[in-house]
Motif scaffolding. Structure first.
Motif, mmCIF file in Angstrom:
data_model
loop_
_atom_site.group_PDB
_atom_site.id
_atom_site.type_symbol
_atom_site.label_atom_id
_atom_site.label_comp_id
_atom_site.label_asym_id
_atom_site.label_seq_id
_atom_site.Cartn_x
_atom_site.Cartn_y
_atom_site.Cartn_z
ATOM 1 N N PRO A 263 37.248 37.265 36.192
ATOM 2 C CA PRO A 263 35.914 37.490 36.970
ATOM 3 C C PRO A 263 35.510 36.315 37.476
ATOM 4 C CG PRO A 263 35.641 37.362 34.619
ATOM 5 C CD PRO A 263 36.809 37.377 34.872
ATOM 6 N N ALA A 264 34.981 36.021 38.745
ATOM 7 C CA ALA A 264 34.527 35.120 39.248
ATOM 8 C C ALA A 264 33.440 34.309 38.419
ATOM 9 C CB ALA A 264 33.574 35.192 40.589
ATOM 10 N N GLU A 265 33.617 32.961 38.191
ATOM 11 C CA GLU A 265 32.865 32.074 37.493
ATOM 12 C C GLU A 265 31.514 32.458 37.481
ATOM 13 O OE1 GLU A 265 34.172 28.034 37.193
ATOM 14 O OE2 GLU A 265 36.348 28.606 36.810
ATOM 15 N N LYS A 266 30.748 32.420 38.766
ATOM 16 C CA LYS A 266 29.454 32.490 38.905
ATOM 17 C C LYS A 266 29.062 33.842 38.621
ATOM 18 C CE LYS A 266 30.283 34.147 43.516
ATOM 19 N NZ LYS A 266 29.835 35.688 43.436
ATOM 20 N N ASP A 267 29.696 34.824 38.180
ATOM 21 C CA ASP A 267 29.361 35.940 37.624
ATOM 22 C C ASP A 267 29.556 36.189 36.070
ATOM 23 O OD1 ASP A 267 28.364 36.707 40.188
ATOM 24 O OD2 ASP A 267 30.396 37.768 40.753
ATOM 25 N N GLU A 269 27.996 35.653 33.463
ATOM 26 C CA GLU A 269 27.028 36.019 32.722
ATOM 27 C C GLU A 269 26.914 37.696 32.922
ATOM 28 O OE1 GLU A 269 23.612 33.872 32.920
ATOM 29 O OE2 GLU A 269 24.251 32.062 32.157
ATOM 30 N N SER A 270 26.944 38.036 34.356
ATOM 31 C CA SER A 270 26.607 39.431 34.628
ATOM 32 C C SER A 270 27.811 40.563 33.868
ATOM 33 C CB SER A 270 26.745 39.802 36.158
ATOM 34 O OG SER A 270 25.538 39.065 36.572
ATOM 35 N N PRO A 275 28.186 44.644 34.560
ATOM 36 C CA PRO A 275 29.578 44.470 35.256
ATOM 37 C C PRO A 275 29.943 45.054 36.433
ATOM 38 C CG PRO A 275 29.564 46.088 33.455
ATOM 39 C CD PRO A 275 28.150 45.444 33.445
ATOM 40 N N GLY A 276 28.980 46.005 36.954
ATOM 41 C CA GLY A 276 29.277 46.438 38.308
ATOM 42 C C GLY A 276 28.940 45.710 39.416
ATOM 43 N N LYS A 277 28.126 44.437 39.052
ATOM 44 C CA LYS A 277 27.850 43.519 40.157
ATOM 45 C C LYS A 277 28.902 42.054 39.963
ATOM 46 C CE LYS A 277 23.198 44.566 40.558
ATOM 47 N NZ LYS A 277 21.591 44.062 40.413
ATOM 48 N N GLU A 303 39.135 36.923 24.001
ATOM 49 C CA GLU A 303 38.030 37.741 23.607
ATOM 50 C C GLU A 303 37.507 38.186 24.819
ATOM 51 O OE1 GLU A 303 33.749 38.360 23.835
ATOM 52 O OE2 GLU A 303 34.894 36.524 24.842
ATOM 53 N N LEU A 304 37.628 37.507 25.917
ATOM 54 C CA LEU A 304 37.266 38.399 27.284
ATOM 55 C C LEU A 304 38.026 39.320 27.701
ATOM 56 C CD1 LEU A 304 35.437 37.921 29.520
ATOM 57 C CD2 LEU A 304 36.863 36.121 30.752
ATOM 58 N N GLN A 305 39.222 39.208 27.525
ATOM 59 C CA GLN A 305 40.183 40.459 27.864
ATOM 60 C C GLN A 305 39.851 41.639 26.921
ATOM 61 O OE1 GLN A 305 43.227 40.538 30.218
ATOM 62 N NE2 GLN A 305 41.954 42.291 30.093
#
Length: 401
Positions: A263-267, A269-270, A275-277, A303-305
């Motif tokens: 994911p983009a680093e700026k997103d 937290e979303s 996650p749709g954004k 963990e993220l994966q």
């Protein structure tokens, strides 16, 4: 021009020379060329695989790799050599999760005949059945506004259903005039209006297809010029990381690129709340309207994966188990990494002005995947099938009623 002429006359030879140049370039830049396995493990990533059965263990199969990055990917591909830019119209969108777009074809009513419109309208109808668009309509711009304002069109719903076509009153006529002014549309132009969901993002939007078809038609009629010797390279990025499987705000999410895309680093937290954004770190390289390749920065955190697999994509345990080797590797401290898969044959085809990829490939396949010269694939004999523990199942359509 001399180099281009040489490449046009020697398309296959050019392909070979470019391969050599790329390898030498990477070598002198300090890259290591690692040969990845030709036979790999089947993984459920969405692409259809070719399985390779083994004689040793009946029922056990290798797969031709679709994801070599495990051991070391609507694409949007505008041709910017001509205009016809698509404009977004957020003020006429009727729902919060829809996008309204417009395409103006100058003097289109004069240049685009009924025979030209037929395949375009057929494509538009098909696009509505696979969620590329909710509705895309074509309108002619005249002295009194625009034609084709039936109740179903986005323009009619925006204007309100009280009016009747071109005679909806002064207020309606003024709103239409303002819209046409914003778009720079005038009498004699063709106007395409499209409404699509923000949740479903196919490789190419409906208006993107319309633009390409209109551009080719106008070029063939010498109305616009699309120079063959001009090369417009583009990087396309900021794609959504996930897309909906159906046109619904709460539809199940799927990976837009592949399930390993970071994911983009700026997103970040979303990713855990909406996650749709989230946007993804994947990218396409485009030349003159043709996608040359695509790639991404991959997730390098176990963990993220796991969160993407389990909480967002909701993969069942069996599918997740098929990726366990990857998650295990990430858990041992895998560094950030990424890659790109380039379609070298496509690049050579563009540079040589070839009409087909088959012109630059030594052993090209037909549209149905057959090698005409080698007559492959071929039907296996019963003894060959038996050696691999295989039998040919009869299709349901072939069975007698």
């Amino acid at each position: 021009m001399a180099i281009r002429k040489y490449m046009e006359d020697n398309a296959n030879h050019s392909n070979s020379l470019i391969n050599i140049a790329i390898k030498h370039g990477f070598y002198f830049l300090g890259f290591v060329d690692i040969e990845t396995p030709t036979l790999f493990k089947s993984t459920p990533e969405g692409a259809r695989e070719f399985l390779v059965p083994t004689r040793v263990s009946p029922g056990v199969c290798y797969a031709l790799p679709q994801s070599p990055q495990q051991v070391q990917y609507g694409s949007d591909k505008p041709d910017t050599r001509f205009g016809l830019e698509i404009v977004q119209l957020p003020h006429i969108a009727q729902e919060s999760h829809t996008v309204a777009e417009a395409l103006v074809v100058p003097d289109g009513a004069k240049h685009i005949a009924a025979k030209d419109m037929a395949p375009i309208m057929e494509m538009i109808r098909a696009s509505q059945s696979n969620y590329e668009s909710r509705l895309t309509t074509a309108h002619k711009v005249g002295n009194q506004g625009v034609s084709g304002l039936s109740k179903a069109t986005l323009l009619r719903r925006w204007l309100g259903t009280s009016g009747t076509g071109l005679n909806g009153g002064k207020a309606e006529a003024q709103r239409v005039e303002e819209l046409l002014g914003r778009l720079g549309a005038k009498r004699g132009d063709l106007l395409f209006i499209s409404e699509r969901s923000t949740h479903v993002t196919p490789a190419t939007t409906t208006l993107g297809r319309v633009r390409s078809m209109i551009g080719k038609s106008l070029h063939d009629k010498r109305v616009i010029e699309i120079p063959d010797d001009r090369y417009e390279f583009l990087w396309i990025e900021d794609f959504p990381l996930f897309t909906r499987l159906v046109d619904s705000e709460d539809g199940q999410l799927s990976a837009t690129h592949h399930p390993f895309t970071a994911p983009a680093e700026k997103d970040l937290e979303s990713l855990y709340s909406d996650p749709g954004k989230v946007h993804g770190q994947h990218y396409d390289l485009v030349l003159n309207g043709m996608e040359l390749g695509g790639g991404s920065i991959r997730i390098h955190n176990a963990e993220l994966q796991g969160h993407v697999f389990d909480k967002i994509l909701k993969l069942n345990p069996e599918v997740q188990a098929s990726f366990s080797h990857l998650v295990t590797a990430l858990g041992h401290g895998c560094p950030p990494h990424g890659g790109i898969a380039l379609g070298l044959d496509r690049l050579v085809a563009v540079l040589t002005g070839s009409q087909s990829l088959r012109d630059v490939i030594a052993f090209p396949k037909s549209k149905n995947g057959r090698d005409i010269f080698m007559k492959s694939p071929a039907v296996a004999t019963r003894s060959q099938l038996a050696e691999y523990g295989l039998c040919v199942a009869e299709k349901e359509s072939d069975k007698e009623p």
